[in-house]
Motif scaffolding. Structure first.
Motif, short mmCIF file in Angstrom:
data_model
loop_
_atom_site.label_atom_id
_atom_site.label_comp_id
_atom_site.label_asym_id
_atom_site.label_seq_id
_atom_site.Cartn_x
_atom_site.Cartn_y
_atom_site.Cartn_z
N TYR A 12 0.83 -1.20 0.00
CA TYR A 12 0.00 0.00 0.00
C TYR A 12 0.87 1.25 0.00
CZ TYR A 12 -3.22 -3.65 1.48
OH TYR A 12 -3.93 -4.82 1.56
N GLY A 24 -3.61 5.18 4.58
CA GLY A 24 -5.00 5.60 4.63
C GLY A 24 -5.19 6.96 5.25
N HIS A 62 -10.32 5.05 7.37
CA HIS A 62 -9.85 3.83 6.71
C HIS A 62 -8.32 3.85 6.81
CE1 HIS A 62 -13.83 4.33 5.33
NE2 HIS A 62 -13.65 4.52 4.05
N TYR A 63 -7.74 3.04 7.67
CA TYR A 63 -6.31 3.18 7.91
C TYR A 63 -5.71 1.91 8.49
CZ TYR A 63 -7.64 3.41 12.79
OH TYR A 63 -8.16 3.10 14.00
N SER A 82 -9.44 -1.81 5.68
CA SER A 82 -9.11 -1.36 4.33
C SER A 82 -7.68 -1.69 3.92
CB SER A 82 -9.33 0.16 4.23
OG SER A 82 -10.68 0.49 4.47
N PHE A 83 -6.79 -1.81 4.90
CA PHE A 83 -5.38 -2.11 4.62
C PHE A 83 -4.95 -3.27 5.53
CE2 PHE A 83 -6.26 2.39 4.02
CZ PHE A 83 -5.83 2.59 2.71
N SER A 394 -8.30 -0.51 -5.50
CA SER A 394 -6.93 -0.14 -5.08
C SER A 394 -5.89 -0.72 -6.02
CB SER A 394 -6.68 -0.63 -3.65
OG SER A 394 -7.62 -0.10 -2.75
N GLU A 399 -8.54 5.73 -5.50
CA GLU A 399 -8.84 5.89 -4.07
C GLU A 399 -10.26 5.41 -3.77
OE1 GLU A 399 -9.01 9.41 -0.63
OE2 GLU A 399 -8.65 9.93 -2.73
#
Length: 527
Positions: A12, A24, A62-63, A82-83, A394, A399
């Motif tokens: 990422y 994020g 979102h992180y 999200s990650f 992604s 985004e």
């Protein structure tokens, strides 16, 4: 050490000082914080673990964050997952990465337990914090982990269902949800500004309300897109909604966009690695559409995508009145029947799944079965399965923002009483008010006052009906074009074997079976 860490965090877009890694964004005082500003915020709260834990418990966004301390390692994933982050304990050290393939070694093996394999074949995700590989684990949605030597402390910063007390229930009305929805979307609108937006638009409520909100907040650079089989039942309504809102609409016809030999296309295998990460089924529903939109230069790396996840969780679309009246056993059976692929398992294997779900998600006798059902849905399906599908965007460097996955909306709806979730009256009626304002209140859902019930008898008949009869009952031609996609998947490697799911049109089952064998092949090649 710095080069080693950088190699472990390369999937990422990370901002790092080689001690702290952040990916994020978060919301702070209604402002979107990301990149260097996000890194500096975390850095100011790393003097003590308790400071970091307190901050992490307050974050909304979102992180993911990783912190390398002299004798400790801290890692946290947001409630949206999200990650995703993964870790491996070698006995001498803990290794953490955003790519579990970086954690493989010559001793890596597939999980040998029947539970892990059958759970994955049933739900398309690995159970709880496991992966398909022995000794490689995932950090769960909303989880903070502190590693000290060979010790691990886990903290759930966002359990979807907190300790239940009936006296905490209160009444809600449309206006309260309406106002909150607009307050939440205001933040996302401020962040989007003049960027181009891609709205994956269906005939459903979630994407439609996002279109209305984009219009309400004055966004002009919006592209709506629908994809799948030519003239499927989503397209006409989606086109009409886009037209009423004044936005361009594109339909990606999969009969033209899905090549017969797509498994040989150069992007395909990297995509599978990127989205599967040894723990989730790689979604193919959106892959071809995004690839087409990118190649045709309709979207680019500056485009922001707004999927409608997890609207069905908020509204309670999978609940039924039996979940309130009946036992934990009914809830668990409904999970397997409603969310499972109907992969053919023996009765003893189904019982093993039921026992695991009971021990992991139904451990609180004070919490109603329907809330624990929601907890499973939130973690295992909405985050690790449906939410994970956004990695398709992604992968093509766009985004992703999920306004309906905002922490404030989740907290609001986990407090909504069962009566306002059953049949989705609060959610649907509020959105229909917005639809009427923007003249898109057509092709609406017929209210279900008692929800979608699970029938054990129907399930028993399904297991024992001959395949040729089930093919007559279940429509084999799906709206997505999955029948043809999975046929190509099955033909891509003649050494792979497949079992026919009890519901013969559950095409996800074939993708899951293919991926499990793909991973096994990959692990064998490493040795």
């Amino acid at each position: 050490m710095a080069d080693s860490l950088k190699n472990l965090f390369g999937k990422y877009d990370w901002t790092t000082d080689m001690k702290i890694f952040v990916a994020g964004f978060i919301w702070l005082n209604e402002k979107c914080i990301f990149g260097k500003e996000f890194l500096e915020l975390i850095s100011r709260h790393t003097q003590r673990f308790d400071d970091f834990k307190k901050l992490a418990g307050q974050l909304n966004g979102h992180y993911s964050v990783f912190v390398e301390m002299p004798a400790e390692k801290w890692a946290v994933c947001s409630h949206t997952w999200s990650f995703p982050l993964f870790y491996r304990n070698t006995g001498n050290a803990i290794h953490i990465s955003d790519n579990p393939e970086k954690l493989l070694n010559e001793e890596s093996k597939l999980q040998s337990s029947s539970l892990s394999r059958n759970y994955f074949l049933t739900f398309g995700v690995t159970p709880a914090n496991t992966t398909l590989i022995q000794n490689i684990f995932q950090i769960l949605p909303g989880e903070l982990i502190r590693f000290r030597g060979d010790k691990k402390e886990s903290f759930r910063l966002f359990p979807y269902t907190e300790k239940y007390r009936k006296e905490d229930e209160k009444s809600f009305d449309e206006k309260e949800f309406y106002n909150l929805l607009f307050e939440v979307f205001q933040r996302y609108s401020n962040h989007i500004k003049e960027k181009q937006v891609l709205l994956p638009l269906t005939r459903g409520y979630d994407s439609r309300v996002l279109g209305c909100l984009l219009k309400e907040f004055g966004h002009r650079h919006v592209i709506c897109a629908t994809w799948g089989r030519n003239r499927n039942n989503e397209v006409r309504t989606a086109e009409k909604v886009a037209e009423r809102l004044g936005y361009k609409h594109f339909f990606i016809d999969y009969s033209k966009e899905v090549p017969k030999d797509f498994t040989r296309v150069k992007e395909f295998e990297p995509y599978i690695h990127f989205t599967g990460h040894f723990s989730s089924m790689p979604f193919l529903q959106d892959y071809f559409a995004i690839k087409s939109l990118k190649e045709r230069k309709i979207i680019d790396s500056q485009t922001v995508v707004l999927p409608g996840h997890p609207g069905d969780l908020l509204r309670g679309s999978h609940l039924d009145n039996h979940l309130l009246l009946k036992s934990e056993k009914y809830a668990i059976s409904k999970i397997i029947s409603s969310f499972g692929t109907s992969y053919p398992l023996a009765c003893s294997e189904i019982k093993e799944l039921e026992e695991f779900i009971s021990q992991t998600f139904f451990s609180s006798p004070q919490t109603p079965a329907w809330m624990q059902y929601d907890e499973w849905d939130y973690q295992e399906r909405q985050c690790k399965f449906i939410g994970n599908s956004t990695l398709a965007f992604s992968f093509f460097e766009t985004e992703v923002l999920m306004p309906l996955f905002d922490m404030e909306l989740l907290k609001f709806f986990r407090s909504v009483p069962f009566s306002l979730k059953l049949g989705s009256p609060l959610y649907n009626q509020t959105l229909e008010t917005i639809f009427e304002k923007h003249k898109v209140a057509f092709d609406l859902k017929i209210p279900q006052t008692d929800g979608q019930k699970f029938s054990p008898l129907k399930n028993l008949i399904l297991r024992n009906t001959p395949h040729f009869l089930k093919k007559r009952y279940y429509p084999m031609e799906d709206s997505i074009y999955y029948q043809e996609i999975t046929r190509e998947i099955r033909n891509s490697d003649k050494t792979f074997g497949y079992k026919i799911p009890f519901k013969p049109n559950n095409y996800n089952s074939y993708i899951i079976q293919w991926y499990l064998q793909f991973v096994g092949q990959q692990i064998s090649a490493k040795k």
